[in-house]
Design a protein around this motif. Structure first.
Motif, short mmCIF file in Angstrom:
data_model
loop_
_atom_site.label_atom_id
_atom_site.label_comp_id
_atom_site.label_asym_id
_atom_site.label_seq_id
_atom_site.Cartn_x
_atom_site.Cartn_y
_atom_site.Cartn_z
N SER A 159 -19.60 -64.04 29.92
CA SER A 159 -19.75 -62.66 29.47
C SER A 159 -19.49 -62.57 27.98
N ALA A 160 -19.99 -61.49 27.38
CA ALA A 160 -19.73 -61.26 25.96
C ALA A 160 -18.24 -61.02 25.72
N ARG A 161 -17.59 -60.36 26.66
CA ARG A 161 -16.15 -60.11 26.49
C ARG A 161 -15.37 -61.42 26.48
N ALA A 162 -15.75 -62.35 27.36
CA ALA A 162 -15.11 -63.67 27.36
C ALA A 162 -15.38 -64.39 26.04
N ALA A 163 -16.59 -64.24 25.53
CA ALA A 163 -16.93 -64.88 24.25
C ALA A 163 -16.05 -64.36 23.13
N HIS A 164 -15.89 -63.04 23.06
CA HIS A 164 -15.07 -62.45 21.99
C HIS A 164 -13.61 -62.90 22.11
N ARG A 165 -13.10 -62.94 23.33
CA ARG A 165 -11.69 -63.32 23.49
C ARG A 165 -11.50 -64.80 23.19
#
Length: 220
Positions: A159-165
């Motif tokens: 996910s994009a959220r996982a990428a950002h974190r």
């Protein structure tokens, strides 16, 4: 011979399934979930006000709770095969399975103009679609020692959220020694540049992502 290492960041229970598939493909999986999925309190509306449910994650099915039963008569528009499978296993009727993201699935739903999206707290709003938050993805603590397992490994981003974190956590790591396998081009873009190698799956789904990870791990 040492097997190539792959870091799996997705939450449970999907983390275990991805790890098992990576091991079967000849990689050494390392489970490092960044988020914990928890249910949210919600009230199911009158199903007569909608033509179909929009489901963008299997987590919505797993964590919707008793409220889902009131909406079980509505057909489901699922984004991806895994979400469709979870919906069917819960006794829901899947009318359409999208092969892209939520926006692409919504674009295919002319027959269902009134959609109700059962979503996570961190979701992308879809124009003209009502949304109810039924689960949340809470960040888990991660040590620098744990994140250092990404060095000389392939990191799978679901996910994009996982990428950002991951980008935030890996700030001190040399990017040239990390390879990124992303579930979509959009998630690959969210990870940014400078990695040793990066690849995005051509279609959403764990199987396609694992194919990318294996290619990146063995193509040195």
């Amino acid at each position: 011979m040492t097997r190539p290492r792959a870091l799996v960041l997705r939450p449970a229970p999907g983390n275990a399934r991805t790890c098992a598939a990576l091991a079967a493909a000849g990689l050494e999986p390392v489970a490092l979930p960044l988020f914990d999925i928890v249910p949210c309190a919600w009230v199911a509306p009158d199903p007569a006000g909608y033509d179909a449910l929009l489901l963008t994650s299997a987590q919505a099915v797993r964590h919707a709770g008793a409220g889902l039963a009131r909406l079980a008569g509505l057909p489901v528009v699922a984004v991806g095969a895994a979400t469709a499978t979870a919906a069917r296993e819960a006794g829901l009727r899947v009318a359409l399975v999208g092969a892209g993201d939520a926006a692409a699935a919504v674009a295919q739903t002319a027959a269902f103009p009134r959609l109700l999206h059962l979503a996570g707290r961190d979701h992308v709003p879809q124009p003209g679609v009502d949304t109810l938050t039924v689960y949340a993805s809470d960040a888990l603590p991660v040590t620098m020692q744990a994140i250092a397992a990404a060095l000389d490994a392939v990191v799978l981003l679901h996910s994009a959220r996982a990428a950002h974190r991951f980008v935030e956590l890996a700030g001190a790591l040399p990017r040239s020694r990390v390879r990124i396998a992303a579930i979509s081009p959009a998630v690959a873009a969210a990870a940014g540049d400078g990695w040793g190698r990066i690849g995005g799956a051509a279609r959403p789904g764990d199987a396609a992502l694992i194919d990318v990870a294996v290619r990146l791990a063995i193509d040195r």
